[in-house]
Scaffold this motif. Sequence first.
Motif, PDB file in Angstrom:
ATOM      1  N   UNK A 280      12.106  -6.001  -1.371  1.00 18.93           N
ATOM      2  CA  UNK A 280      12.743  -5.888  -0.099  1.00 18.93           C
ATOM      3  C   UNK A 280      12.161  -5.554   0.961  1.00 18.93           C
ATOM      4  N   UNK A 281      11.243  -4.507   0.659  1.00 13.80           N
ATOM      5  CA  UNK A 281      10.560  -3.755   1.707  1.00 13.80           C
ATOM      6  C   UNK A 281       9.496  -4.865   2.200  1.00 13.80           C
ATOM      7  N   UNK A 282       8.904  -5.871   1.473  1.00  9.89           N
ATOM      8  CA  UNK A 282       8.076  -6.868   2.088  1.00  9.89           C
ATOM      9  C   UNK A 282       8.608  -7.476   3.014  1.00  9.89           C
ATOM     10  N   UNK A 283       9.906  -7.955   2.456  1.00 10.19           N
ATOM     11  CA  UNK A 283      10.827  -8.947   3.274  1.00 10.19           C
ATOM     12  C   UNK A 283      11.209  -8.307   4.577  1.00 10.19           C
ATOM     13  N   UNK A 284      11.605  -7.064   4.430  1.00  7.56           N
ATOM     14  CA  UNK A 284      12.017  -6.501   5.780  1.00  7.56           C
ATOM     15  C   UNK A 284      10.853  -6.221   6.664  1.00  7.56           C
ATOM     16  N   UNK A 285       9.749  -6.079   6.344  1.00  3.81           N
ATOM     17  CA  UNK A 285       8.589  -5.978   7.399  1.00  3.81           C
ATOM     18  C   UNK A 285       8.507  -7.291   8.187  1.00  3.81           C
ATOM     19  N   UNK A 286       8.611  -8.300   7.634  1.00  3.14           N
ATOM     20  CA  UNK A 286       8.708  -9.716   8.506  1.00  3.14           C
ATOM     21  C   UNK A 286       9.931  -9.766   9.090  1.00  3.14           C
TER      22      UNK A 286
ATOM     23  N   UNK B 257       1.561  -5.647   5.486  1.00  4.44           N
ATOM     24  CA  UNK B 257       0.308  -5.049   4.526  1.00  4.44           C
ATOM     25  C   UNK B 257       0.402  -3.961   3.603  1.00  4.44           C
ATOM     26  N   UNK B 258       1.531  -2.831   4.199  1.00  3.93           N
ATOM     27  CA  UNK B 258       1.864  -1.758   3.356  1.00  3.93           C
ATOM     28  C   UNK B 258       2.563  -2.171   2.388  1.00  3.93           C
ATOM     29  N   UNK B 259       3.594  -3.173   2.597  1.00  2.13           N
ATOM     30  CA  UNK B 259       4.526  -3.747   1.509  1.00  2.13           C
ATOM     31  C   UNK B 259       3.781  -4.255   0.344  1.00  2.13           C
ATOM     32  N   UNK B 260       2.861  -5.272   0.921  1.00  3.14           N
ATOM     33  CA  UNK B 260       2.220  -5.734  -0.132  1.00  3.14           C
ATOM     34  C   UNK B 260       1.181  -4.956  -0.942  1.00  3.14           C
ATOM     35  N   UNK B 261       0.552  -3.794  -0.466  1.00  2.00           N
ATOM     36  CA  UNK B 261       0.069  -2.933  -1.005  1.00  2.00           C
ATOM     37  C   UNK B 261       0.758  -1.931  -1.909  1.00  2.00           C
ATOM     38  N   UNK B 262       2.128  -1.998  -1.501  1.00  2.00           N
ATOM     39  CA  UNK B 262       2.884  -0.951  -2.287  1.00  2.00           C
ATOM     40  C   UNK B 262       3.333  -1.632  -3.468  1.00  2.00           C
ATOM     41  N   UNK B 263       3.561  -2.827  -3.422  1.00  2.00           N
ATOM     42  CA  UNK B 263       3.615  -3.640  -4.831  1.00  2.00           C
ATOM     43  C   UNK B 263       2.515  -3.827  -5.800  1.00  2.00           C
ATOM     44  N   UNK B 264       1.331  -4.295  -5.212  1.00  2.00           N
ATOM     45  CA  UNK B 264      -0.149  -4.633  -5.922  1.00  2.00           C
ATOM     46  C   UNK B 264      -0.648  -3.389  -6.246  1.00  2.00           C
TER      47      UNK B 264
END
Length: 412
Positions: free
Chosen positions: A274-280, A160-167
């Motif tokens: 890459x941050x979002x990918x890394x989270x999962x 969620x933090x990764x998605x929020x960081x982009x959006x």
Amino acid sequence: MEAREAVTVAPVTDRTPDTAAAGWRTAVASALGLACGPSVLTVMAFGAFIKPLDREFGWGVPAITLAASFLSITIMVISPVQGLLVDRFGGRRLILCSSPFFGLSLMAMYFLPDSLPLFYLAWIIIPLAGLGLWPVSYLRLTAGWFERKLGFALGIANSGIGVGTVIVPILTAVLIASFGWRVAFLGLGALALLAFPVAYFLLAEPSPGHTGVRAGGDTLKRAATKRPFWLVLAAFVLLGAIGSTIVVHQIPLLQDAGLTENVATLVPVALGVALIVARIATGWLLDRITVAVVMSLYLIGGTVSVLLFAAGPNVWTALLAAALAGLLIGAEFDVLSYLIPRYFGRLAFGTIYGIAFAAFQVGGAIAAAAVGVSRDAYGSYTPAMLTLSVVCLACVGLFLSLGPYRYDSSHS
């Protein structure tokens, strides 16, 4: 010998489809909550307000950005307090109590007058108002539902933090451009209020007797007598230094290397993806490979990243460096929230997480300032980036020194 005391968890014999569904629902709800939480709405959105505030009030960029230091210091101070409260009262209760106050504190910025002291005070009050919404509340809730798939569940929550960081930075920029910075704060406050219905309807507080997950573990006092506790704190001081330096200085570093402003501001998108990918991906890996191996791989990538930055990257090497940095930054808190149950158990999860999170903030605050001083002294980011490559390798050594898990789920 010591590494094997109290090493196994109770067999997961009473986990039902209903409890499994509650666990996965909590993981997804945590991702939604973190996407509109203070980690995103304060830290990631702050930069978008700097120029509009300077245009309206004429305070100057250095004076405005000083508020970010007040924000970081407040986060550092409240993190251990939040951890203690989460361990005592549970994450869901804290989230429900904090969400309205946090949303309203952001909305109150609509009325900000021409006063720097009030501006600084606001960036102390806002993170305090969001006390229960920082990641540990959600991560402790999620961790309480899982044993065998703990890493993957935490990865979903952290995504969620990764998605929020982009959006959110894009949303903030659009609101400012369309309606002005005051209305943008109203929009962010409204977004923050979404955490309340998400928590009320979707988050479930785990009950160990119904989840099959062992709830015991070390007290903070006992954990602090173990070598892994101090290794983890040292590692997260260094990780804070690495991550914060890259996030804060990436764009000016790329401009120093000759990239245009438009290109330099687009390169961080690679870091965000890459941050979002890394989270999962990190969560999935942690269920199969030890923390030490997973973090060593990411830190080797981080070493390559800062060496590319040190060499003065072109567009393609800058994209590669940003992506490798994003993988490392994205993995950090997946790893922290996973290693606490494995090395210390769940009893003091929130407290230990809060202390490590504060250590991370300390490392980031010191390094971000020191790298700026180094850039001015040498006229280049190269010495600082070379130093960070050594820091990455030192961090590898710390993780490899952790030893085997003390609370191992392999026999459950």
